[in-house]
Scaffold this active site. Structure first.
Site, PDB file in Angstrom:
ATOM      1  N   SER A 167       0.860  -1.196   0.000  1.00 24.63           N
ATOM      2  CA  SER A 167       0.000   0.000   0.000  1.00 24.63           C
ATOM      3  C   SER A 167       0.890   1.239   0.000  1.00 24.63           C
ATOM      4  O   SER A 167       2.056   1.172   0.426  1.00 24.63           O
ATOM      5  CB  SER A 167      -0.857  -0.013   1.270  1.00 24.63           C
ATOM      6  OG  SER A 167      -1.481   1.234   1.469  1.00 24.63           O
ATOM      7  N   TYR A 217      -1.477  -1.469  10.427  1.00 24.59           N
ATOM      8  CA  TYR A 217      -1.732  -1.565   8.981  1.00 24.59           C
ATOM      9  C   TYR A 217      -0.505  -1.063   8.210  1.00 24.59           C
ATOM     10  O   TYR A 217       0.003  -1.755   7.319  1.00 24.59           O
ATOM     11  CB  TYR A 217      -2.987  -0.760   8.608  1.00 24.59           C
ATOM     12  CG  TYR A 217      -3.346  -0.884   7.143  1.00 24.59           C
ATOM     13  CD1 TYR A 217      -3.999  -2.025   6.667  1.00 24.59           C
ATOM     14  CD2 TYR A 217      -3.016   0.109   6.227  1.00 24.59           C
ATOM     15  CE1 TYR A 217      -4.312  -2.162   5.325  1.00 24.59           C
ATOM     16  CE2 TYR A 217      -3.327  -0.021   4.887  1.00 24.59           C
ATOM     17  CZ  TYR A 217      -3.980  -1.156   4.439  1.00 24.59           C
ATOM     18  OH  TYR A 217      -4.279  -1.291   3.102  1.00 24.59           O
TER      19      TYR A 217
HETATM   20  N1  LIG Z   1      -8.894  -0.183  -0.755  1.00 27.32           N
HETATM   21  C1  LIG Z   1      -7.782   0.509  -0.633  1.00 27.32           C
HETATM   22  O1  LIG Z   1      -7.797   1.756  -0.621  1.00 27.32           O
HETATM   23  C2  LIG Z   1      -6.450  -0.191  -0.552  1.00 27.32           C
HETATM   24  C3  LIG Z   1      -5.285   0.578  -0.681  1.00 27.32           C
HETATM   25  C4  LIG Z   1      -4.057  -0.038  -0.590  1.00 27.32           C
HETATM   26  C5  LIG Z   1      -3.963  -1.403  -0.402  1.00 27.32           C
HETATM   27  N2  LIG Z   1      -5.113  -2.133  -0.266  1.00 27.32           N
HETATM   28  C6  LIG Z   1      -4.963  -3.563  -0.033  1.00 27.32           C
HETATM   29  O2  LIG Z   1      -5.604  -4.272  -1.075  1.00 27.32           O
HETATM   30  C7  LIG Z   1      -6.036  -5.551  -0.587  1.00 27.32           C
HETATM   31  C8  LIG Z   1      -7.492  -5.744  -0.940  1.00 27.32           C
HETATM   32  O3  LIG Z   1      -8.246  -4.762  -0.232  1.00 27.32           O
HETATM   33  P1  LIG Z   1      -9.686  -4.259  -0.692  1.00 27.32           P
HETATM   34  O4  LIG Z   1      -9.664  -2.796  -0.614  1.00 27.32           O
HETATM   35  O5  LIG Z   1     -10.091  -4.944  -1.929  1.00 27.32           O
HETATM   36  O6  LIG Z   1     -10.530  -4.757   0.580  1.00 27.32           O
HETATM   37  P2  LIG Z   1     -11.838  -5.646   0.722  1.00 27.32           P
HETATM   38  O7  LIG Z   1     -12.832  -5.274  -0.315  1.00 27.32           O
HETATM   39  O8  LIG Z   1     -12.203  -5.562   2.156  1.00 27.32           O
HETATM   40  O9  LIG Z   1     -11.315  -7.128   0.380  1.00 27.32           O
HETATM   41  C9  LIG Z   1     -10.451  -7.807   1.230  1.00 27.32           C
HETATM   42  C10 LIG Z   1     -10.349  -9.241   0.756  1.00 27.32           C
HETATM   43  O10 LIG Z   1      -9.433  -9.936   1.594  1.00 27.32           O
HETATM   44  C11 LIG Z   1     -10.072 -11.128   2.072  1.00 27.32           C
HETATM   45  N3  LIG Z   1      -9.607 -11.429   3.414  1.00 27.32           N
HETATM   46  C12 LIG Z   1      -9.481 -10.587   4.470  1.00 27.32           C
HETATM   47  N4  LIG Z   1      -9.036 -11.237   5.542  1.00 27.32           N
HETATM   48  C13 LIG Z   1      -8.890 -12.545   5.171  1.00 27.32           C
HETATM   49  C14 LIG Z   1      -8.470 -13.708   5.855  1.00 27.32           C
HETATM   50  N5  LIG Z   1      -8.089 -13.685   7.144  1.00 27.32           N
HETATM   51  N6  LIG Z   1      -8.442 -14.872   5.165  1.00 27.32           N
HETATM   52  C15 LIG Z   1      -8.809 -14.928   3.863  1.00 27.32           C
HETATM   53  N7  LIG Z   1      -9.224 -13.854   3.169  1.00 27.32           N
HETATM   54  C16 LIG Z   1      -9.265 -12.675   3.817  1.00 27.32           C
HETATM   55  C17 LIG Z   1     -11.537 -10.808   2.075  1.00 27.32           C
HETATM   56  O11 LIG Z   1     -12.256 -12.028   2.044  1.00 27.32           O
HETATM   57  P3  LIG Z   1     -13.799 -12.144   2.552  1.00 27.32           P
HETATM   58  O12 LIG Z   1     -14.453 -10.844   2.183  1.00 27.32           O
HETATM   59  O13 LIG Z   1     -14.308 -13.310   1.772  1.00 27.32           O
HETATM   60  O14 LIG Z   1     -13.734 -12.357   4.014  1.00 27.32           O
HETATM   61  C18 LIG Z   1     -11.679  -9.982   0.815  1.00 27.32           C
HETATM   62  O15 LIG Z   1     -11.799 -10.819  -0.307  1.00 27.32           O
HETATM   63  C19 LIG Z   1      -5.748  -5.550   0.912  1.00 27.32           C
HETATM   64  O16 LIG Z   1      -4.531  -6.209   1.169  1.00 27.32           O
HETATM   65  C20 LIG Z   1      -5.617  -4.072   1.242  1.00 27.32           C
HETATM   66  O17 LIG Z   1      -4.837  -3.844   2.381  1.00 27.32           O
HETATM   67  C21 LIG Z   1      -6.336  -1.567  -0.344  1.00 27.32           C
END
Ligand SMILES: NC(=O)c1ccc[n+]([C@@H]2O[C@H](COP(=O)([O-])OP(=O)(O)OC[C@H]3O[C@@H](n4cnc5c(N)ncnc54)[C@H](OP(=O)(O)O)[C@@H]3O)[C@@H](O)[C@H]2O)c1
Length: 254
Positions: A139, A152
């Site tokens: 990130s 985080y």
């Molecule tokens: N959104 C942002 O602004 C942003 C920015 C930088 C980096 N990121 C990173 O991008 C990645 C995806 O984030 P997102 O924004 O798409 O969030 P999201 O919509 O909340 O999706 C998170 C995903 O991770 C899965 N997950 C979480 N904990 C888990 C666990 N213990 N075991 C297995 N699966 C798990 C969830 O599965 P379930 O829903 O099926 O539980 C979901 O599919 C993350 O690593 C996040 O830190 C996001």
């Protein structure tokens, strides 16, 4: 890597992972999709099948090392994995508990241990084949500790630095390693934030940028550039200059 044929994605049931799944879904492509929420994962898988992909799904927790490793090896047995995207992650917001001690431990377990649990089962197989690509989700929050999200930011910094070192190490084996550093992306993770999120972009746009970066084998896929420039600038300033400003920043939703 150009046109990977077998792609394994964790966190495929939501947000960026779901958008990447839909982008890669096509005839002749095998997708191994991992998540926890059965309903959402099944729905994404069905949409990927409609686009012509062959899909295998698995519901488990990325912190459960043995279960995840067994499934990843099974996927690789079916067809060698070309590209693995270790994307699953949580923040204080999606944990809905702020960054309490428990939540901090959960964040490290998912964002760091979960990534290690994802990439390590496949790494020796890729090394042996002299072929493969490993993408790790960090990130822009990895470049500086931000208040309200110490675990985080630290977990994402660890993933980024681990990936950067690994890239140099695995180059000799023709295994590509890429670190993904997005800014604010509109997903359930940011939907819980109640503060302005500059340059926030849709998950579909983020997925296209990530796919382009992976195809070009870019070491660091950091975007949007305005936020990247801002965090790099903030990271270069002495901590004492930023103390007052940083302590006034809003916390992630909880
Ligand atoms: N959104 C942002 O602004 C942003 C920015 C930088 C980096 N990121 C990173 O991008 C990645 C995806 O984030 P997102 O924004 O798409 O969030 P999201 O919509 O909340 O999706 C998170 C995903 O991770 C899965 N997950 C979480 N904990 C888990 C666990 N213990 N075991 C297995 N699966 C798990 C969830 O599965 P379930 O829903 O099926 O539980 C979901 O599919 C993350 O690593 C996040 O830190 C996001």
């Amino acid at each position: 890597m150009l046109n990977p044929k077998h792609i394994l994605i964790t966190g495929a049931s939501s947000g960026i992972g779901a958008a990447l799944t839909m982008l890669y879904a096509a005839h002749g492509v095998r997708l191994s999709l991992h998540g926890r929420d059965r309903e959402r994962l099944t729905h994404i898988a069905a949409r990927a099948v409609q686009k012509g992909a062959t899909v295998l799904t698995m519901m488990s927790d990325v912190t459960e090392q043995d279960i995840l490793a067994a499934w990843i090896r099974k996927c690789d047995d079916i067809e060698p994995i070309d590209l693995i995207i270790a994307n699953a992650g949580i923040s204080a917001g999606t944990g809905r508990n702020g960054e309490s001690e428990d939540q901090s431990r959960a964040i490290f377990a998912t964002n760091l241990k979960g990534v290690l649990n994802t990439i390590h089962p496949v790494m020796p197989l890729m090394i042996r084949r002299r072929h493969g690509q490993i993408a790790m989700m960090s990130s822009l929050a990895s470049f500086r500790g931000f208040p309200g999200a110490p675990a985080y930011c630290a977990s994402k910094a660890a993933v980024r630095v681990y990936g950067e070192a690994l890239r140099s190490e695995l180059r000799a084996y023709n295994v590509e390693v890429n670190v993904i550093c997005p800014g604010f992306i509109k997903t359930p993770m940011t939907d819980v934030n109640h503060f302005p999120m500059p340059f926030k972009m849709p998950a579909e746009q983020a997925a296209r940028i990530i796919q382009k970066g992976l195809t070009a084998n870019r070491a660091r896929i950091a975007f949007p550039w305005q936020m990247y420039a801002l965090v790099r600038f903030m990271a270069a300033l002495p901590q004492s200059w930023l103390d007052k400003f940083m302590s006034r920043l809003p916390k992630k939703g909880g």
